[in-house]
Scaffold this motif. Structure first.
Motif, PDB file in Angstrom:
ATOM      1  N   THR A   1       1.075  -1.049  -0.283  1.00 50.08           N
ATOM      2  CA  THR A   1       0.226  -0.374   0.297  1.00 50.08           C
ATOM      3  C   THR A   1       0.367   1.264   0.131  1.00 50.08           C
ATOM      4  O   THR A   1       0.582   2.261  -0.735  1.00 50.08           O
ATOM      5  CB  THR A   1      -0.670  -0.087   0.983  1.00 50.08           C
ATOM      6  N   LYS A   2       1.921   1.546   1.170  1.00 49.48           N
ATOM      7  CA  LYS A   2       3.019   2.272   0.668  1.00 49.48           C
ATOM      8  C   LYS A   2       3.918   2.234  -0.061  1.00 49.48           C
ATOM      9  O   LYS A   2       3.510   3.679  -0.570  1.00 49.48           O
ATOM     10  CB  LYS A   2       4.010   1.943   1.910  1.00 49.48           C
ATOM     11  N   LEU A   3       3.977   1.235  -0.921  1.00 51.54           N
ATOM     12  CA  LEU A   3       4.630   1.483  -2.514  1.00 51.54           C
ATOM     13  C   LEU A   3       3.385   1.879  -3.648  1.00 51.54           C
ATOM     14  O   LEU A   3       3.603   1.788  -4.575  1.00 51.54           O
ATOM     15  CB  LEU A   3       5.358   0.591  -2.599  1.00 51.54           C
ATOM     16  N   GLY A   4       2.017   2.270  -3.452  1.00 50.02           N
ATOM     17  CA  GLY A   4       1.270   2.157  -4.276  1.00 50.02           C
ATOM     18  C   GLY A   4       1.018   1.212  -4.857  1.00 50.02           C
ATOM     19  O   GLY A   4       0.453   1.523  -6.378  1.00 50.02           O
ATOM     20  N   ILE A   5       1.055   0.222  -4.632  1.00 48.82           N
ATOM     21  CA  ILE A   5       0.805  -1.130  -6.129  1.00 48.82           C
ATOM     22  C   ILE A   5       0.431  -2.544  -5.278  1.00 48.82           C
ATOM     23  O   ILE A   5       0.157  -3.230  -5.844  1.00 48.82           O
ATOM     24  CB  ILE A   5       2.565  -1.755  -6.036  1.00 48.82           C
ATOM     25  N   LEU A   6      -0.457  -2.307  -4.779  1.00 46.21           N
ATOM     26  CA  LEU A   6      -1.426  -2.808  -3.665  1.00 46.21           C
ATOM     27  C   LEU A   6      -2.131  -3.675  -4.775  1.00 46.21           C
ATOM     28  O   LEU A   6      -2.401  -5.164  -4.257  1.00 46.21           O
ATOM     29  CB  LEU A   6      -2.075  -3.106  -2.371  1.00 46.21           C
ATOM     30  N   ASP A   7      -2.745  -3.281  -5.428  1.00 48.02           N
ATOM     31  CA  ASP A   7      -3.335  -3.858  -6.459  1.00 48.02           C
ATOM     32  C   ASP A   7      -3.056  -5.018  -7.251  1.00 48.02           C
ATOM     33  O   ASP A   7      -3.744  -5.767  -7.472  1.00 48.02           O
ATOM     34  CB  ASP A   7      -4.534  -2.781  -6.749  1.00 48.02           C
ATOM     35  N   GLN A   8      -2.013  -4.424  -8.008  1.00 50.57           N
ATOM     36  CA  GLN A   8      -1.367  -5.329  -9.294  1.00 50.57           C
ATOM     37  C   GLN A   8      -0.867  -6.123  -8.412  1.00 50.57           C
ATOM     38  O   GLN A   8      -0.514  -7.630  -9.193  1.00 50.57           O
ATOM     39  CB  GLN A   8      -0.150  -3.623  -9.487  1.00 50.57           C
ATOM     40  N   VAL A   9      -0.401  -6.066  -6.574  1.00 54.83           N
ATOM     41  CA  VAL A   9      -0.324  -7.319  -6.223  1.00 54.83           C
ATOM     42  C   VAL A   9      -0.784  -8.474  -6.202  1.00 54.83           C
ATOM     43  O   VAL A   9      -0.882  -9.258  -6.577  1.00 54.83           O
ATOM     44  CB  VAL A   9       0.929  -6.988  -4.593  1.00 54.83           C
ATOM     45  N   LYS A  10      -1.960  -7.612  -5.455  1.00 52.65           N
ATOM     46  CA  LYS A  10      -3.185  -8.543  -5.405  1.00 52.65           C
ATOM     47  C   LYS A  10      -3.861  -9.369  -6.751  1.00 52.65           C
ATOM     48  O   LYS A  10      -4.494 -10.727  -6.201  1.00 52.65           O
ATOM     49  CB  LYS A  10      -4.775  -7.640  -5.034  1.00 52.65           C
ATOM     50  N   GLU A  11      -3.640  -9.324  -7.713  1.00 53.40           N
ATOM     51  CA  GLU A  11      -4.034  -9.709  -9.303  1.00 53.40           C
ATOM     52  C   GLU A  11      -2.937 -10.958  -9.641  1.00 53.40           C
ATOM     53  O   GLU A  11      -3.345 -12.280  -9.639  1.00 53.40           O
ATOM     54  CB  GLU A  11      -3.397  -9.004 -10.148  1.00 53.40           C
ATOM     55  N   ARG A  12      -1.347 -11.369  -8.733  1.00 51.63           N
ATOM     56  CA  ARG A  12      -1.595 -11.956  -8.736  1.00 51.63           C
ATOM     57  C   ARG A  12      -0.700 -13.456  -7.148  1.00 51.63           C
ATOM     58  O   ARG A  12      -0.209 -13.455  -7.015  1.00 51.63           O
ATOM     59  CB  ARG A  12       0.497 -12.233  -9.634  1.00 51.63           C
ATOM     60  N   ALA A  13      -1.244 -12.340  -6.667  1.00 46.06           N
ATOM     61  CA  ALA A  13      -1.295 -13.198  -5.080  1.00 46.06           C
ATOM     62  C   ALA A  13      -1.959 -13.905  -5.107  1.00 46.06           C
ATOM     63  O   ALA A  13      -3.284 -14.735  -5.294  1.00 46.06           O
ATOM     64  CB  ALA A  13      -1.759 -12.145  -3.708  1.00 46.06           C
ATOM     65  N   VAL A  14      -0.898 -15.278  -4.715  1.00 49.48           N
ATOM     66  CA  VAL A  14      -1.480 -16.844  -3.846  1.00 49.48           C
ATOM     67  C   VAL A  14      -1.932 -16.130  -2.112  1.00 49.48           C
ATOM     68  O   VAL A  14      -0.706 -15.800  -1.808  1.00 49.48           O
ATOM     69  CB  VAL A  14      -1.079 -17.639  -4.537  1.00 49.48           C
ATOM     70  N   TYR A  15      -2.796 -16.990  -1.461  1.00 52.84           N
ATOM     71  CA  TYR A  15      -2.674 -16.408  -0.029  1.00 52.84           C
ATOM     72  C   TYR A  15      -2.708 -17.943   1.097  1.00 52.84           C
ATOM     73  O   TYR A  15      -3.408 -18.842   0.581  1.00 52.84           O
ATOM     74  CB  TYR A  15      -4.112 -15.980   0.484  1.00 52.84           C
ATOM     75  N   GLY A  16      -1.133 -17.591   2.103  1.00 56.39           N
ATOM     76  CA  GLY A  16      -1.236 -19.411   2.400  1.00 56.39           C
ATOM     77  C   GLY A  16      -1.959 -18.561   4.352  1.00 56.39           C
ATOM     78  O   GLY A  16      -2.041 -17.494   4.485  1.00 56.39           O
ATOM     79  N   SER A  17      -2.226 -19.527   4.882  1.00 58.49           N
ATOM     80  CA  SER A  17      -2.718 -19.327   5.872  1.00 58.49           C
ATOM     81  C   SER A  17      -2.128 -19.303   6.941  1.00 58.49           C
ATOM     82  O   SER A  17      -2.478 -18.982   8.090  1.00 58.49           O
ATOM     83  CB  SER A  17      -3.704 -20.825   5.760  1.00 58.49           C
ATOM     84  N   ASP A  18      -0.723 -19.889   6.688  1.00 56.08           N
ATOM     85  CA  ASP A  18       0.375 -18.858   7.856  1.00 56.08           C
ATOM     86  C   ASP A  18       1.791 -19.159   7.398  1.00 56.08           C
ATOM     87  O   ASP A  18       1.771 -19.181   6.008  1.00 56.08           O
ATOM     88  CB  ASP A  18       0.194 -20.401   8.911  1.00 56.08           C
ATOM     89  N   VAL A  19       2.811 -18.315   7.556  1.00 59.90           N
ATOM     90  CA  VAL A  19       3.874 -17.993   7.214  1.00 59.90           C
ATOM     91  C   VAL A  19       4.426 -19.025   6.474  1.00 59.90           C
ATOM     92  O   VAL A  19       5.253 -19.106   5.486  1.00 59.90           O
ATOM     93  CB  VAL A  19       4.520 -17.001   7.641  1.00 59.90           C
ATOM     94  N   ARG A  20       4.120 -20.333   7.733  1.00 59.59           N
ATOM     95  CA  ARG A  20       5.347 -21.158   7.297  1.00 59.59           C
ATOM     96  C   ARG A  20       4.937 -21.482   5.893  1.00 59.59           C
ATOM     97  O   ARG A  20       5.556 -22.211   4.642  1.00 59.59           O
ATOM     98  CB  ARG A  20       5.098 -21.991   8.082  1.00 59.59           C
ATOM     99  N   GLN A  21       3.390 -21.753   5.283  1.00 62.35           N
ATOM    100  CA  GLN A  21       3.078 -22.148   3.925  1.00 62.35           C
ATOM    101  C   GLN A  21       3.545 -21.197   2.834  1.00 62.35           C
ATOM    102  O   GLN A  21       3.794 -21.696   1.439  1.00 62.35           O
ATOM    103  CB  GLN A  21       1.382 -22.586   3.830  1.00 62.35           C
ATOM    104  N   VAL A  22       3.230 -20.060   3.399  1.00 62.34           N
ATOM    105  CA  VAL A  22       3.822 -19.068   1.882  1.00 62.34           C
ATOM    106  C   VAL A  22       5.991 -19.690   1.446  1.00 62.34           C
ATOM    107  O   VAL A  22       5.760 -19.533   0.396  1.00 62.34           O
ATOM    108  CB  VAL A  22       3.598 -17.359   3.005  1.00 62.34           C
ATOM    109  N   LEU A  23       6.206 -19.930   3.487  1.00 64.44           N
ATOM    110  CA  LEU A  23       7.989 -20.496   2.733  1.00 64.44           C
ATOM    111  C   LEU A  23       7.605 -21.492   2.520  1.00 64.44           C
ATOM    112  O   LEU A  23       8.586 -21.376   0.927  1.00 64.44           O
ATOM    113  CB  LEU A  23       8.479 -20.471   4.412  1.00 64.44           C
ATOM    114  N   ALA A  24       6.783 -22.118   2.298  1.00 60.09           N
ATOM    115  CA  ALA A  24       7.131 -23.860   1.427  1.00 60.09           C
ATOM    116  C   ALA A  24       6.359 -23.670  -0.083  1.00 60.09           C
ATOM    117  O   ALA A  24       7.250 -24.274  -0.698  1.00 60.09           O
ATOM    118  CB  ALA A  24       6.049 -24.481   2.208  1.00 60.09           C
ATOM    119  N   TRP A  25       5.302 -22.557  -0.103  1.00 54.71           N
ATOM    120  CA  TRP A  25       5.591 -22.483  -1.914  1.00 54.71           C
ATOM    121  C   TRP A  25       6.295 -21.860  -3.062  1.00 54.71           C
ATOM    122  O   TRP A  25       7.518 -22.543  -3.710  1.00 54.71           O
ATOM    123  CB  TRP A  25       4.310 -21.359  -2.260  1.00 54.71           C
TER     124      TRP A  25
END
Length: 152
Positions: free
Chosen positions: A52-76
């Motif tokens: 948000t601070k960088l002004g790119i949240l909407d573009q990032v959301k278009e390619r985001a996959v959301y993990g249920s915890d930080v370990r899942q993000v790390l694993a992906w």
């Protein structure tokens, strides 16, 4: 305040992506960026603050996959299921399958600070004070830094 953590952008250890800063995730080569679910995962909330601070949240959301915890993000990111991800520095430090591509600028998110204190009604006051003093030694500092923390 004893320890500080950082928000970092990671890629797989063998990734050829050049992501020198968080804005670089908009590179077309980044098809999927793994983030923590912001409603329940603190690092996901920090990620949204940064983007948000960088002004790119909407573009990032278009390619985001959301993990249920930080370990899942790390694993992906470790397995290549995501091209990049946002985790804490401490999570990146415990994996030999990822590398830190960029560190979020401090002014893009709330500080991540871990305090330590002795409670006034501690049953073992002397031991508690000794332990707190130990946490501030060079020996403890080296261990904290090994696992990705900054010592305040």
């Amino acid at each position: 305040d004893l320890l500080i953590n950082e928000v970092v952008l990671i890629t797989a250890k063998d990734s050829k992506l050049n992501l020198p800063d968080f804005k670089a995730v908009l590179d077309p080569a980044v098809a999927h960026i793994a983030l923590g679910e912001p409603k329940g995962v603190p690092v996901g909330q920090y990620s949204e603050e940064v983007f948000t601070k960088l002004g790119i949240l909407d573009q990032v959301k278009e390619r985001a996959v959301y993990g249920s915890d930080v370990r899942q993000v790390l694993a992906w990111v470790e397995t290549g299921d995501a091209d990049a991800g946002v985790v804490y520095a401490t999570d990146a430090a415990v994996s030999d399958k990822v590398k830190v591509a960029a560190v979020a600028p401090e002014d893009t998110h709330k500080p991540i600070v871990y305090p330590a204190a002795v409670l006034k009604d501690a049953k073992n006051m002397k031991e508690a004070k000794d332990f707190l003093a130990f946490l501030q030694t060079d020996t403890a500092k080296k261990v904290f830094e090994k696992y990705g923390f900054k010592v305040k």
